[in-house]
Design an enzyme around this catalytic site. Structure first.
Site, PDB file in Angstrom:
ATOM      1  N   HIS A  52      -0.288   9.241  -3.766  1.00  9.39           N
ATOM      2  CA  HIS A  52      -0.107   9.473  -2.331  1.00  9.39           C
ATOM      3  C   HIS A  52       1.273   9.012  -1.861  1.00  9.39           C
ATOM      4  CE1 HIS A  52      -2.035   5.333  -1.207  1.00  9.39           C
ATOM      5  NE2 HIS A  52      -0.735   5.234  -1.098  1.00  9.39           N
ATOM      6  N   GLU A  64      -3.121  11.775   0.852  1.00  7.10           N
ATOM      7  CA  GLU A  64      -3.895  11.587  -0.369  1.00  7.10           C
ATOM      8  C   GLU A  64      -3.914  12.876  -1.198  1.00  7.10           C
ATOM      9  OE1 GLU A  64      -4.648   8.699  -1.049  1.00  7.10           O
ATOM     10  OE2 GLU A  64      -5.760   7.600   0.471  1.00  7.10           O
ATOM     11  N   ASN A 118      -2.504   6.846  -7.004  1.00  5.52           N
ATOM     12  CA  ASN A 118      -3.078   8.196  -7.065  1.00  5.52           C
ATOM     13  C   ASN A 118      -2.060   9.250  -6.628  1.00  5.52           C
ATOM     14  OD1 ASN A 118      -2.933   7.856  -4.324  1.00  5.52           O
ATOM     15  ND2 ASN A 118      -5.096   8.187  -3.910  1.00  5.52           N
ATOM     16  N   ASP A 163       3.173   5.400   8.898  1.00  2.10           N
ATOM     17  CA  ASP A 163       1.710   5.413   8.980  1.00  2.10           C
ATOM     18  C   ASP A 163       1.192   4.090   9.533  1.00  2.10           C
ATOM     19  OD1 ASP A 163       2.106   3.716   6.775  1.00  2.10           O
ATOM     20  OD2 ASP A 163       1.524   5.241   5.319  1.00  2.10           O
TER      21      ASP A 163
HETATM   22  P1  PGA Z   1       2.142  -0.653  -2.498  1.00  4.45           P
HETATM   23  O1  PGA Z   1       1.572   0.636  -1.779  1.00  4.45           O
HETATM   24  O2  PGA Z   1       3.598  -0.707  -2.170  1.00  4.45           O
HETATM   25  O3  PGA Z   1       1.379  -1.771  -1.848  1.00  4.45           O
HETATM   26  O4  PGA Z   1       1.890  -0.490  -3.958  1.00  4.45           O
HETATM   27  C1  PGA Z   1       2.177   1.850  -2.035  1.00  4.45           C
HETATM   28  C2  PGA Z   1       1.498   2.901  -1.213  1.00  4.45           C
HETATM   29  O5  PGA Z   1       0.302   2.763  -0.932  1.00  4.45           O
HETATM   30  O6  PGA Z   1       2.170   3.877  -0.867  1.00  4.45           O
END
Ligand code: PGA
Length: 242
Positions: A137, A142, A135, A66
């Site tokens: 994702h 999402e 959350n 992404d």
């Molecule tokens: P993070 O992000 O590794 O910064 O906790 C995880 C994500 O957004 O998939």
């Protein structure tokens, strides 16, 4: 599903060793590695392991999962900037060995096709290092994302934008959209290593791995993946240190 829990201080090394094993087993692998707070330390350990093991990275291919829409590649918050600086450059990858989608505001929609073409040209994903948002994702899929979804531009949720505020220097500066692999693209990876560290991830990890498989918790789909490995530190596993 194979689940491993490490001591907090051993998490980065354990994850980096699993990626190194994949490269040793198949130096022609296509890797897809998440950028973010969870993986930054893993990348540093992998770069060190490359030297120690004299890993052959000359045939490796890497594709990102992404990128934020409307963020310049020279912006240190972009996935491009961080993964090139933290991993692709230390591994000595040539430009033709990796792909990160170009997501200027004008380009993002057109880039979907190039993203899909490059994924195909790289032969699909052999090994995916996946992190999880609080959350649930995975990549930028999402809650509510369709399990059959493919590469597309998605709206980032308020939760995700809040979680990324420090990266961009304020929540108002966090882009509103991302270009992302869809859940079907994630599930097509031949092998997935899901990683999470920190007590703030314990609740969502439990819901994702032990709760119902539902688009409300996108990561729950991983329960159905045929080759999923999960690596947690004690805090994310909700376990008391020994
Ligand atoms: P993070 O992000 O590794 O910064 O906790 C995880 C994500 O957004 O998939």
């Amino acid at each position: 599903m194979q689940k491993t829990v490490t001591a907090c201080g051993a998490f980065d090394t354990a994850a980096a060793q699993k990626i190194a094993q994949q490269i040793l087993r198949n130096p022609d692998s296509t890797l897809c590695l998440a950028t973010g707070g969870t993986t930054a330390g893993i990348f540093a350990r992998l770069a060190a392991l490359k030297q120690v093991l004299a890993l052959d990275c000359t045939r490796l291919k890497c594709i990102n999962m992404d990128e934020y829409v409307g963020v310049d590649r020279g912006d240190p918050a972009s996935c491009y900037y961080r993964i090139v600086r933290d991993l692709y450059a230390p591994l000595g990858l040539r430009g033709d060995q990796f792909y990160v989608p170009v997501t200027t505001a004008q380009q993002a929609q057109h880039e979907r096709r190039r993203f899909a073409e490059r994924l195909l040209a790289f032969g699909g994903i052999d090994f995916m290092l996946l992190s999880i948002g609080q959350n649930g994702h995975i990549a930028f899929n999402e809650p509510g994302s369709p399990f059959g979804g493919r590469i597309r531009v998605v709206d980032l949720s308020p939760d995700t934008r809040t979680a990324k505020a420090s990266l961009f220097g304020g929540v108002e500066k966090v882009p509103r959209q991302g270009l992302s692999l869809g859940i079907a693209d994630v599930m097509a990876a031949r092998r997935i290593l899901l990683v999470a560290n920190g007590a703030h991830k314990a609740g969502i990890i439990r819901r994702a791995l032990e709760g119902p498989v539902t688009p409300d918790v996108p990561a729950s789909v991983l329960q159905l993946h045929p080759d999923l490995e999960v690596l947690l530190d004690e805090a994310a596993a909700g376990e008391e240190p020994a």
